[in-house]
Motif scaffolding. Structure first.
Motif, short mmCIF file in Angstrom:
data_model
loop_
_atom_site.label_atom_id
_atom_site.label_comp_id
_atom_site.label_asym_id
_atom_site.label_seq_id
_atom_site.Cartn_x
_atom_site.Cartn_y
_atom_site.Cartn_z
N THR A 1 19.64 174.88 5.85
CA THR A 1 20.56 175.71 5.08
C THR A 1 21.99 175.25 5.34
O THR A 1 22.29 174.65 6.38
N ALA A 2 22.88 175.57 4.42
CA ALA A 2 24.28 175.18 4.58
C ALA A 2 24.89 175.81 5.83
O ALA A 2 25.68 175.17 6.54
N LYS A 3 24.52 177.06 6.11
CA LYS A 3 25.06 177.73 7.29
C LYS A 3 24.62 177.03 8.57
O LYS A 3 25.44 176.79 9.47
N ALA A 4 23.35 176.70 8.67
CA ALA A 4 22.84 176.01 9.86
C ALA A 4 23.42 174.61 9.98
O ALA A 4 23.73 174.14 11.08
N LEU A 5 23.58 173.94 8.84
CA LEU A 5 24.15 172.60 8.86
C LEU A 5 25.61 172.63 9.26
O LEU A 5 26.10 171.74 9.97
N ARG A 6 26.33 173.64 8.83
CA ARG A 6 27.74 173.73 9.20
C ARG A 6 27.88 173.90 10.72
O ARG A 6 28.75 173.29 11.34
N ARG A 7 27.02 174.72 11.30
CA ARG A 7 27.06 174.93 12.75
C ARG A 7 26.69 173.64 13.49
O ARG A 7 27.36 173.24 14.44
N TYR A 8 25.64 172.98 13.04
CA TYR A 8 25.18 171.74 13.68
C TYR A 8 26.20 170.62 13.53
O TYR A 8 26.58 169.96 14.50
N LEU A 9 26.64 170.39 12.30
CA LEU A 9 27.61 169.31 12.06
C LEU A 9 28.95 169.60 12.73
O LEU A 9 29.63 168.67 13.18
N GLY A 10 29.31 170.87 12.81
CA GLY A 10 30.55 171.22 13.48
C GLY A 10 30.52 170.82 14.94
O GLY A 10 31.52 170.32 15.48
N GLN A 11 29.38 171.03 15.59
CA GLN A 11 29.24 170.63 17.00
C GLN A 11 29.19 169.10 17.12
O GLN A 11 29.88 168.51 17.95
N PHE A 12 28.38 168.48 16.29
CA PHE A 12 28.20 167.03 16.34
C PHE A 12 29.51 166.29 16.07
O PHE A 12 29.93 165.42 16.84
N LEU A 13 30.19 166.65 15.00
CA LEU A 13 31.38 165.93 14.59
C LEU A 13 32.64 166.34 15.35
O LEU A 13 33.71 165.78 15.13
N SER A 14 32.50 167.30 16.26
CA SER A 14 33.63 167.66 17.13
C SER A 14 33.58 166.92 18.46
O SER A 14 34.50 167.04 19.27
#
Length: 330
Positions: free
Chosen positions: A28-41
């Motif tokens: 889901t977009a919500k789960a991806l935003r959380r995951y990508l936010g951690q990864f790309l930070s």
């Protein structure tokens, strides 16, 4: 000091923590935003000034990339969830069966289960010696090093620390090359066509990482060279998953797939030896997008070969690597 005074029970248990990159909890977009936010930070992944990067990440990249990535994940999602998480769990379980005298667990660098939570679990189970095993055959600061960073960040918070070792990169280790040889030959033999060549696609990195001393590029090329010496097929190497406007390693996999049919390669097999388990990059980027690119360019037959995953040869390789790494602990 008597044992009763110790905050943890005295134990000689050895723990092994298999670690892979990570995955969202849902497509889901919500789960991806959380995951990508951690990864790309992660500063190891994106080496830009944090203040500037966070404006770009939060304002531009995450709002647009999260829904797009969610659609890609939906194409490969299984009843067991993310393929990467499911396969890594299977690897952990299979290795435990082969090594019953030690404690095997797994974690994800980004997402769940987290590295801190699983180190804590190993310590609670009595492990005073822990092998951190990043499942990256080729070393990169953006993969292997960030796993170690996260582990030591957790250890900084606790007083009684376990002895900790890290699994070395194993890009030309005989057990790794032999496992790939056996596994790839099996898969090639089961194809209903004969490939003109085998494309080895590795995850790409910005060129500047090589210029600044990261050995990843050279280790990928060394893996390809080692496989060329044991496989009876022409091998081509390329790099996938470009992101952003920086100059990345070449040749790029998508460009290579588009050009190969014009170079008399009509039948192609693709393997991704830099991935320990099948994931979005192998199952969607190559098996779906890559296939379409090759066929649209005039290719005739295309096959994506599976990663080692929890295959017999893959688990045997992990057992050998772990045994060597914990030598002297048992």
């Amino acid at each position: 000091m008597q044992q009763a005074d110790n905050p943890l029970p005295v134990s000689d248990k050895v723990g092994v923590l298999l670690v892979n990159l990570g995955t969202p909890t849902a497509p889901t977009a919500k789960a991806l935003r959380r995951y990508l936010g951690q990864f790309l930070s992660d500063r190891r992944v994106i080496e830009l000034p944090p203040a500037l990067w966070q404006i770009i990440l939060q304002g531009i990249i995450l709002p647009f990339r999260s829904p797009r990535s969610a659609r890609a994940y939906k194409k490969i999602w299984t009843k067991d969830g993310s393929p990467l998480a499911a396969i890594t769990a299977q690897q952990s379980k299979a290795l435990q069966q082969h090594m019953p005298n030690i404690v095997i667990d797994y974690a994800m660098r980004y997402g769940e289960p987290s590295i801190p939570s699983r180190i804590e679990k190993l310590i609670a189970s009595g492990c005073r010696r822990i092998l951190l095993a990043p499942l990256y055959p080729q070393y990169s600061a953006a993969s292997t090093a960030t796993v170690q960073d996260e582990a030591y960040r957790y250890l900084q918070k606790i007083r009684w620390q376990p002895a900790l070792r890290s699994l070395e990169s194993y890009y030309t280790h005989p057990a790794y090359i032999q496992a790939l040889k056996i596994n790839l030959e099996k898969q090639l033999a089961n194809l209903n066509f004969k490939p003109d060549c085998l494309l080895l696609s590795y995850h790409g990195m910005p060129v500047k990482t090589r210029e600044e001393g990261d050995p990843y590029y050279y280790q990928c090329m060394a893996t390809s060279q080692a496989l060329s010496s044991v496989l009876n097929i022409k091998i081509i190497t390329s790099f996938q998953s470009r992101f952003g406007s920086q100059k990345w390693f070449t040749p790029a996999t998508d460009v290579t797939l588009q050009n190969l049919p014009q170079q008399n390669v009509q039948n192609l097999a693709v393997a991704m030896p830099g991935f320990a388990a099948d994931c979005l990059e192998t199952l969607e980027e190559i098996a779906l997008q890559g296939r379409q690119t090759f066929l649209d360019a005039g290719g005739k037959n295309f096959a994506t070969l599976s990663c080692l995953n929890d295959s017999e040869e893959g688990i045997s390789m992990l057992k050998t690597l772990v045994e060597q790494a914990i030598s002297g602990w048992l």
